[in-house]
Design a protein around this motif. Sequence first.
Motif, PDB file in Angstrom:
ATOM      1  N   THR A 163      12.977  -2.773  45.421  1.00  0.00           N
ATOM      2  CA  THR A 163      12.937  -3.528  44.170  1.00  0.00           C
ATOM      3  C   THR A 163      14.332  -4.033  43.806  1.00  0.00           C
ATOM      4  OG1 THR A 163      11.053  -2.251  43.373  1.00  0.00           O
ATOM      5  CG2 THR A 163      12.326  -3.453  41.729  1.00  0.00           C
ATOM      6  N   ARG A 164      14.421  -5.308  43.491  1.00  0.00           N
ATOM      7  CA  ARG A 164      15.685  -5.938  43.112  1.00  0.00           C
ATOM      8  C   ARG A 164      15.496  -6.713  41.813  1.00  0.00           C
ATOM      9  NH1 ARG A 164      16.877  -2.908  46.427  1.00  0.00           N
ATOM     10  NH2 ARG A 164      17.930  -3.237  48.439  1.00  0.00           N
ATOM     11  N   SER A 165      16.540  -6.729  40.999  1.00  0.00           N
ATOM     12  CA  SER A 165      16.525  -7.521  39.776  1.00  0.00           C
ATOM     13  C   SER A 165      16.897  -8.961  40.073  1.00  0.00           C
ATOM     14  CB  SER A 165      17.510  -6.950  38.762  1.00  0.00           C
ATOM     15  OG  SER A 165      17.117  -5.656  38.352  1.00  0.00           O
ATOM     16  N   LEU A 166      16.333  -9.886  39.299  1.00  0.00           N
ATOM     17  CA  LEU A 166      16.803 -11.261  39.349  1.00  0.00           C
ATOM     18  C   LEU A 166      18.191 -11.318  38.716  1.00  0.00           C
ATOM     19  CD1 LEU A 166      13.556 -13.227  38.348  1.00  0.00           C
ATOM     20  CD2 LEU A 166      14.327 -12.499  40.618  1.00  0.00           C
ATOM     21  N   SER A 167      18.832 -12.459  38.797  1.00  0.00           N
ATOM     22  CA  SER A 167      20.192 -12.588  38.280  1.00  0.00           C
ATOM     23  C   SER A 167      20.210 -12.414  36.759  1.00  0.00           C
ATOM     24  CB  SER A 167      20.775 -13.945  38.664  1.00  0.00           C
ATOM     25  OG  SER A 167      19.947 -14.990  38.187  1.00  0.00           O
ATOM     26  N   PRO A 168      21.345 -11.992  36.183  1.00  0.00           N
ATOM     27  CA  PRO A 168      21.446 -11.807  34.728  1.00  0.00           C
ATOM     28  C   PRO A 168      21.049 -13.079  33.979  1.00  0.00           C
ATOM     29  CG  PRO A 168      23.348 -10.860  35.822  1.00  0.00           C
ATOM     30  CD  PRO A 168      22.588 -11.607  36.882  1.00  0.00           C
ATOM     31  N   GLY A 169      20.267 -12.907  32.926  1.00  0.00           N
ATOM     32  CA  GLY A 169      19.830 -14.040  32.125  1.00  0.00           C
ATOM     33  C   GLY A 169      18.585 -14.721  32.637  1.00  0.00           C
ATOM     34  N   LEU A 186      13.601 -17.209  48.051  1.00  0.00           N
ATOM     35  CA  LEU A 186      13.988 -18.088  46.954  1.00  0.00           C
ATOM     36  C   LEU A 186      13.072 -17.805  45.766  1.00  0.00           C
ATOM     37  CD1 LEU A 186      15.684 -20.549  45.950  1.00  0.00           C
ATOM     38  CD2 LEU A 186      13.853 -22.009  46.838  1.00  0.00           C
ATOM     39  N   VAL A 187      13.654 -17.787  44.557  1.00  0.00           N
ATOM     40  CA  VAL A 187      12.909 -17.619  43.317  1.00  0.00           C
ATOM     41  C   VAL A 187      13.319 -18.712  42.346  1.00  0.00           C
ATOM     42  CG1 VAL A 187      12.532 -16.145  41.288  1.00  0.00           C
ATOM     43  CG2 VAL A 187      12.629 -15.118  43.572  1.00  0.00           C
ATOM     44  N   THR A 188      12.340 -19.361  41.709  1.00  0.00           N
ATOM     45  CA  THR A 188      12.634 -20.350  40.667  1.00  0.00           C
ATOM     46  C   THR A 188      12.446 -19.712  39.294  1.00  0.00           C
ATOM     47  OG1 THR A 188      10.351 -21.142  40.921  1.00  0.00           O
ATOM     48  CG2 THR A 188      12.096 -22.432  41.970  1.00  0.00           C
ATOM     49  N   THR A 199      19.056 -12.473  50.593  1.00  0.00           N
ATOM     50  CA  THR A 199      19.075 -12.329  52.050  1.00  0.00           C
ATOM     51  C   THR A 199      18.347 -11.038  52.405  1.00  0.00           C
ATOM     52  OG1 THR A 199      21.177 -13.503  52.205  1.00  0.00           O
ATOM     53  CG2 THR A 199      20.524 -12.155  54.096  1.00  0.00           C
ATOM     54  N   VAL A 200      17.440 -11.115  53.379  1.00  0.00           N
ATOM     55  CA  VAL A 200      16.615  -9.967  53.756  1.00  0.00           C
ATOM     56  C   VAL A 200      17.117  -9.404  55.082  1.00  0.00           C
ATOM     57  CG1 VAL A 200      14.266  -9.181  54.250  1.00  0.00           C
ATOM     58  CG2 VAL A 200      14.649 -11.027  52.583  1.00  0.00           C
ATOM     59  N   ASP A 201      17.383  -8.075  55.126  1.00  0.00           N
ATOM     60  CA  ASP A 201      17.909  -7.462  56.343  1.00  0.00           C
ATOM     61  C   ASP A 201      16.784  -7.001  57.278  1.00  0.00           C
ATOM     62  OD1 ASP A 201      16.962  -4.961  55.465  1.00  0.00           O
ATOM     63  OD2 ASP A 201      18.920  -4.306  54.726  1.00  0.00           O
ATOM     64  N   SER A 202      17.157  -6.397  58.385  1.00  0.00           N
ATOM     65  CA  SER A 202      16.188  -6.010  59.415  1.00  0.00           C
ATOM     66  C   SER A 202      15.236  -4.916  58.938  1.00  0.00           C
ATOM     67  CB  SER A 202      16.925  -5.533  60.667  1.00  0.00           C
ATOM     68  OG  SER A 202      17.755  -4.419  60.371  1.00  0.00           O
ATOM     69  N   ARG A 203      15.592  -4.207  57.880  1.00  0.00           N
ATOM     70  CA  ARG A 203      14.715  -3.166  57.331  1.00  0.00           C
ATOM     71  C   ARG A 203      13.741  -3.726  56.295  1.00  0.00           C
ATOM     72  NH1 ARG A 203      19.107   0.531  54.817  1.00  0.00           N
ATOM     73  NH2 ARG A 203      19.842  -1.589  54.299  1.00  0.00           N
ATOM     74  N   GLY A 204      13.863  -5.026  56.017  1.00  0.00           N
ATOM     75  CA  GLY A 204      13.013  -5.639  55.007  1.00  0.00           C
ATOM     76  C   GLY A 204      13.544  -5.530  53.599  1.00  0.00           C
ATOM     77  N   LEU A 205      14.803  -5.106  53.456  1.00  0.00           N
ATOM     78  CA  LEU A 205      15.400  -4.944  52.131  1.00  0.00           C
ATOM     79  C   LEU A 205      16.169  -6.201  51.736  1.00  0.00           C
ATOM     80  CD1 LEU A 205      16.732  -1.278  52.417  1.00  0.00           C
ATOM     81  CD2 LEU A 205      14.610  -2.076  51.342  1.00  0.00           C
ATOM     82  N   ALA A 206      15.933  -6.662  50.524  1.00  0.00           N
ATOM     83  CA  ALA A 206      16.615  -7.854  50.017  1.00  0.00           C
ATOM     84  C   ALA A 206      17.977  -7.489  49.441  1.00  0.00           C
ATOM     85  CB  ALA A 206      15.758  -8.527  48.951  1.00  0.00           C
ATOM     86  N   SER A 207      18.898  -8.434  49.524  1.00  0.00           N
ATOM     87  CA  SER A 207      20.230  -8.263  48.945  1.00  0.00           C
ATOM     88  C   SER A 207      20.151  -8.408  47.429  1.00  0.00           C
ATOM     89  CB  SER A 207      21.163  -9.335  49.501  1.00  0.00           C
ATOM     90  OG  SER A 207      20.737 -10.631  49.050  1.00  0.00           O
ATOM     91  N   ALA A 208      21.264  -8.298  46.770  1.00  0.00           N
ATOM     92  CA  ALA A 208      21.338  -8.647  45.355  1.00  0.00           C
ATOM     93  C   ALA A 208      21.118 -10.147  45.194  1.00  0.00           C
ATOM     94  CB  ALA A 208      22.695  -8.246  44.781  1.00  0.00           C
ATOM     95  N   ALA A 209      20.664 -10.550  44.008  1.00  0.00           N
ATOM     96  CA  ALA A 209      20.384 -11.964  43.760  1.00  0.00           C
ATOM     97  C   ALA A 209      21.660 -12.787  43.693  1.00  0.00           C
ATOM     98  CB  ALA A 209      19.617 -12.107  42.448  1.00  0.00           C
TER      99      ALA A 209
END
Length: 361
Positions: A163-169, A186-188, A199-209
């Motif tokens: 689970t990752r948060s979208l960018s602040p605001g 990508l998220v709109t 960015t999604v790594d080989s483990r399926g984990l997304a980076s910070a937004a």
Amino acid sequence: MTTTRPRTALAVAAVLAGTITVGLPSAASAAETHPTTVYTLSNAASGNAVLAFHAAGGALTPAGTYATGGTGTGAGLGDQGALTLAEGGRILLAVNAGSDSLTALKVGDSGGLAPVSTASSGGHLPVSVTAHGDLVYVLNAGDNTISGLRLRHGHLIPIPGSTRSLSPGAAGAAQIGFAPDGRHLLVTEKGSNSLDTFTVDSRGLASAAHATASQAAVPFGFDFDRRGQALVSDAAASAVTSYTLHGGTARQLAYVPDGGGAACWLVVSRHTGVAYVANAATGTISTYQTHTGTLRLTDAVAATVGGHPTDEALGGGDVLYVRDAMNNRLQQVTFADHGAQVVDSPATLPAGATGIAVLEG
């Protein structure tokens, strides 16, 4: 009813951009046995369900209702991507916005569905889902998060720590989508007028937004062209902006208005590269073409569909399927040199229906 619509725009409707309240068969019988099936989501608060329609013989015919085991909200979600096909069309994924969950349904030979599993969306108010291989990510608009799951033969397995948060605001999250390479998301965000990339790594984990300001207000629906460029609809300006996600960040390439009203939903043909944009306020479909960073409006009014065109999906031969939220119906749009032909389904959709996906026969 089948009608041929003139290529002229309708008067602007009194609606707000992006807001909806609303054995083996023989060769001769193969098309009848395996028709094209169009799916949409009831989003009913009393019990969510997928509504199926067969597209055959110049008509859209109701073909079944399949409970997801979750609940909807009973009102439009202002989203794109509430339904998506995965595993080569063998699994349909559906969001349950009212019960904060995601359901995987197995697709049968004739387009019928059977629920396989339901899992937590990892957040509140899931509105959009995307899949690449066995990796699934869902967008939770209620708490501005994304969360990942694995899909194993129809069974949804949440990925711990994904689970990752979208960018602040962030506000008004509308859609999540995998880039064709499967390494970027990508998220709109309609309310904050921004795009978030992960960015999604080989483990399926997304980076910070990573946030990028939108070219224009109310970035809504999007799809990727054959070169991996993202085409995003800008509802307030009724325009389309193209971006590259090179390096994990969104960089603007081109911006072109379509001359309509409230360009909200957008889908791109993988075969021709044509982008079809639903102008919710003017009841029209515009078309664009992309090529090596350029973006060209090819037809400001490629079709006049009337009502309040919303979710879109493409079938074989670039037949476009559209959900009309004003008249609670599905529409099939076929494009030709002499104009566009529009087939209207019976008005059978719930007012809060959302999402659309197409399984070719």
